[in-house]
Design an enzyme around this catalytic site. Structure first.
Site, PDB file in Angstrom:
ATOM      1  N   GLU A 169       0.842  -1.188   0.000  1.00  0.00           N
ATOM      2  CA  GLU A 169       0.000   0.000   0.000  1.00  0.00           C
ATOM      3  C   GLU A 169       0.882   1.245   0.000  1.00  0.00           C
ATOM      4  O   GLU A 169       1.357   1.672   1.057  1.00  0.00           O
ATOM      5  CB  GLU A 169      -0.881   0.014   1.253  1.00  0.00           C
ATOM      6  CG  GLU A 169      -1.799  -1.181   1.359  1.00  0.00           C
ATOM      7  CD  GLU A 169      -3.033  -0.848   2.177  1.00  0.00           C
ATOM      8  OE1 GLU A 169      -4.129  -0.902   1.605  1.00  0.00           O
ATOM      9  OE2 GLU A 169      -2.896  -0.498   3.347  1.00  0.00           O
ATOM     10  N   GLY A 175      -6.469   6.573   0.553  1.00  0.00           N
ATOM     11  CA  GLY A 175      -7.480   7.559   0.915  1.00  0.00           C
ATOM     12  C   GLY A 175      -7.323   8.892   0.204  1.00  0.00           C
ATOM     13  O   GLY A 175      -7.983   9.866   0.557  1.00  0.00           O
TER      14      GLY A 175
END
Ligand code: PEP
Length: 257
Positions: A169, A175
């Site tokens: 990630e 986000g």
């Protein structure tokens, strides 16, 4: 390229009460793709785990936690042990998410300890790694991944490594709505696979599932999942609405052979 298997997990972070988790799972169940090779999980907050387990009964959906502590018990206020998770029926846990590293002082060492404890208890870890924007811009991506893999997975046997899911990630894509391009993601995943080969041998490296995470959405999931070394996704925002997550799962399932 088509794939024999994919593992897609939704990380609900500090969202959803127990009743909201149950409602989301009920909605998701109505709309699930039923394709062999597709593993699906949701990871609600600790408080909603019990209700979520009841809600997934009879479906293929697995339930995981978002963290687990390495000690068996003791003075660790606010933490949850592997034994407590197992007793509650949980056999899957996200470990070392970048938000844990950024806001709660997780290090490669604590990630390593948590991964070992989970494996010892029969909990499948989803161990997270990934570079920050500053590290990528500074040309440090491979050095950071190398360090996180060497230290975070230190001491694991090849058999334990095969049971461990990795989530790559890139922190700058979490986000933010900025997704790594399929090429950038594949490049990092290929590097991770090569490092796993060095550490655990080619046979083991070939079996480890490596998820990609960072703004995965229904409209980009298929291209990401069709990359050679991407074996699934860890999904934050797009897993919160059941209808959107179901669409994402259906689009991912198209990549399965
Ligand atoms: C995550 O939290 O693991 C994540 C990938 O979040 P998002 O999908 O919202 O970027």
């Amino acid at each position: 390229m088509s794939k024999p298997r994919l593992f897609i997990a939704g990380n609900w972070k500090m969202n959803k009460t127990s009743s909201e988790a149950v409602a989301a799972i009920a909605e998701l169940r109505k709309d699930l793709p039923n394709k062999p090779g597709l593993e699906i999980a949701v990871c609600p907050s600790f408080l909603a785990l019990g209700a979520a387990l009841e809600a997934v009964k009879g479906s293929v959906i697995q339930v995981g936690s978002q963290n687990v502590h390495f000690a068996e018990s003791g003075a660790f206020t606010g933490e949850v042990s592997c034994g407590q998770l197992k007793d509650a029926g949980i056999s899957l846990a996200i470990i070392g998410h970048s938000e844990r590293r950024q806001f709660f002082g997780e290090t490669d060492d604590t990630v390593n300890k948590r991964t070992h404890a989970a494996l010892k208890a029969g909990i499948r870890p989803i161990t997270c790694i990934g570079e920050t924007l500053a590290e990528r811009q500074g040309g440090q991506t491979e050095a950071v991944l190398e360090r996180q893999l060497s230290l975070g997975l230190a001491g694991l046997t090849p058999e334990q490594m095969e049971k461990t899911v990795l989530a790559y990630e890139p922190v700058w894509a979490i986000g933010t709505g900025v997704t790594a391009s399929p090429q950038q993601a594949q490049e990092a995943h290929a590097f991770i696979r090569a490092k796993l080969t060095q550490l655990f041998g080619a046979a083991t490296a070939g079996k480890v599932l490596i998820q990609y995470g960072g703004s995965v959405k229904p409209d980009n999931v298929a291209e990401l999942m069709s990359q050679k070394d991407i074996d699934g996704a860890l999904v934050g925002g797009a897993s919160l609405k059941a209808a959107e997550f179901a669409t994402l799962l259906r689009n991912a399932a198209c990549v399965l052979s």
